[in-house]
Design an enzyme around this catalytic site. Structure first.
Site, PDB file in Angstrom:
ATOM      1  N   GLY A   1       0.823  -1.197   0.000  1.00  0.00           N
ATOM      2  CA  GLY A   1       0.000   0.000   0.000  1.00  0.00           C
ATOM      3  C   GLY A   1       0.858   1.249   0.000  1.00  0.00           C
ATOM      4  O   GLY A   1       2.047   1.214   0.333  1.00  0.00           O
ATOM      5  N   CYS A   2       0.252   2.373  -0.365  1.00  0.00           N
ATOM      6  CA  CYS A   2       1.018   3.625  -0.455  1.00  0.00           C
ATOM      7  C   CYS A   2       1.454   4.106   0.923  1.00  0.00           C
ATOM      8  O   CYS A   2       2.628   4.482   1.110  1.00  0.00           O
ATOM      9  CB  CYS A   2       0.207   4.692  -1.187  1.00  0.00           C
ATOM     10  SG  CYS A   2      -1.487   4.907  -0.595  1.00  0.00           S
ATOM     11  N   TYR A   3       0.553   4.100   1.894  1.00  0.00           N
ATOM     12  CA  TYR A   3       0.944   4.503   3.250  1.00  0.00           C
ATOM     13  C   TYR A   3       2.036   3.578   3.815  1.00  0.00           C
ATOM     14  O   TYR A   3       3.050   4.061   4.337  1.00  0.00           O
ATOM     15  CB  TYR A   3      -0.262   4.493   4.187  1.00  0.00           C
ATOM     16  CG  TYR A   3      -1.225   5.634   4.039  1.00  0.00           C
ATOM     17  CD1 TYR A   3      -0.804   6.965   4.143  1.00  0.00           C
ATOM     18  CD2 TYR A   3      -2.589   5.402   3.838  1.00  0.00           C
ATOM     19  CE1 TYR A   3      -1.704   8.017   4.042  1.00  0.00           C
ATOM     20  CE2 TYR A   3      -3.495   6.447   3.740  1.00  0.00           C
ATOM     21  CZ  TYR A   3      -3.051   7.753   3.836  1.00  0.00           C
ATOM     22  OH  TYR A   3      -3.955   8.793   3.741  1.00  0.00           O
TER      23      TYR A   3
END
Length: 335
Positions: A148-150
């Site tokens: 995921g980006c986070y």
């Protein structure tokens, strides 16, 4: 190479296709979209005019499956669970940009994603695609769970410190802010201009599905058990993530140890740039790139360390990292 992109009209899908159009290996790319069948990619994204004008198909046929070397899935979480197992069973190598295969535990997946879990076999065989930290497994994997980006922004900053036992893993608090493109191309009230403009919104308080992804990542890659507090916000910009991460240094450790650990871990990594202590960072400096920029500061008054990490959520946080993983899988230059 023959490459397929499922969900080609989403933000991550079109960014991935744009990158592949400039790839030196000049792969043959087939685009799939369940909602835009028969349309051209330039109908949806005119910025690709005179770069490409490829039409989109509804789904992979048996003939497509036979010739594909790699398929990227940019479909939403839950959809990947249904559409990817037949491709995997046919022997195709797959890079999934959704969250369906990031957690090895089906009970944990269903708790946090509120959806039925994928088949146990593929949950266990999926390799977590944090490019800088899992290269050996990525090289031989059939299924990559793109992070995921986070978690990409937070993990790249924290893993070197956890690896060198520099911080107390029970004191970690991560506060992250994302541009609106992180929510995807589908319409939602939170993305309406009148709602998002001049507004900062906190969401999924203590319930974000990236929490178990990061904690399991720290346990498997960083070899450290972490229980963290994680907060996410939408801010009125199109793209980018800034993660601000707080923790306490272990006794006897110094800011010099922190800088040395970051530099040692990433000195040979092209896409992670380590900046000196107290360097101001902003999302614009990584906008449109596959870089993650990291800095930190130490407060002697409180004894607390603060890490700063910025990425472009659509590139380093999605399409760029997926392409990086493809290059590793295919034994190509990582850049």
């Amino acid at each position: 190479m023959e490459i397929g992109i499922i969900g080609a009209t989403g933000y991550s899908g079109v960014e991935l296709y744009r990158l592949l159009c400039g790839h030196p290996e000049k792969p043959a790319v087939t685009l799939f979209s369940s909602s835009k069948e028969g349309q051209y990619i330039t109908d949806e994204y005119p910025q690709l005019t005179e770069i490409t004008n490829k039409g989109m198909l509804h789904k992979l046929s048996a003939d497509h499956i036979k010739k594909m070397d790699i398929v990227f899935s940019c479909a939403p979480s839950g959809v990947s669970t249904e559409i990817l197992p037949p491709l995997l069973d046919a022997g195709i190598r797959v890079i999934d940009l959704a969250g369906d295969y990031r957690l090895k535990d089906s009970v944990l997946y269903e708790k946090w994603y509120k959806k039925p879990a994928p088949p146990e076999r593929w949950l266990h065989e999926a390799v977590y695609g944090l490019s800088e930290w899992n290269k050996e497994k990525i090289q031989s994997a059939q299924l990559i769970a793109n992070p995921g980006c986070y978690p990409t922004a937070v993990s790249l900053a924290l893993l070197p410190l956890l690896k060198h036992n520099l911080i107390d893993p029970l004191t970690i608090i991560a506060d992250a802010k994302s541009g609106l493109s992180g929510a995807g191309a589908s319409l939602a009230k939170s993305a309406h201009y009148a709602q998002a403009n001049e507004n900062t919104v906190i969401y999924k308080m203590n319930q974000h599905q990236h929490i178990p992804e990061m904690e399991k990542n720290f346990a498997s890659i960083g070899k450290t058990d972490v229980t963290m507090t994680f907060s996410t916000h939408l801010v009125p910009m199109t793209r980018g993530i800034m993660a601000t991460i707080y923790s306490e240094l272990e006794p006897g450790k110094s800011p010099q140890n922190v800088l040395r650990a970051l530099q040692e871990c990433y000195e040979k990594e092209h896409f992670v740039r380590v900046h000196p202590e107290n360097t101001m960072l902003g999302t614009k400096q990584v906008y449109g790139s596959n870089y993650c920029d990291i800095s930190f500061s130490f407060d002697e008054r409180t004894g607390r360390l603060t890490l700063y990490s910025v990425i472009d959520n659509l590139l380093k946080g999605a399409a760029g990292q997926a392409l990086h993983n493809m290059n590793i899988m295919m034994d190509l230059d990582e850049t």
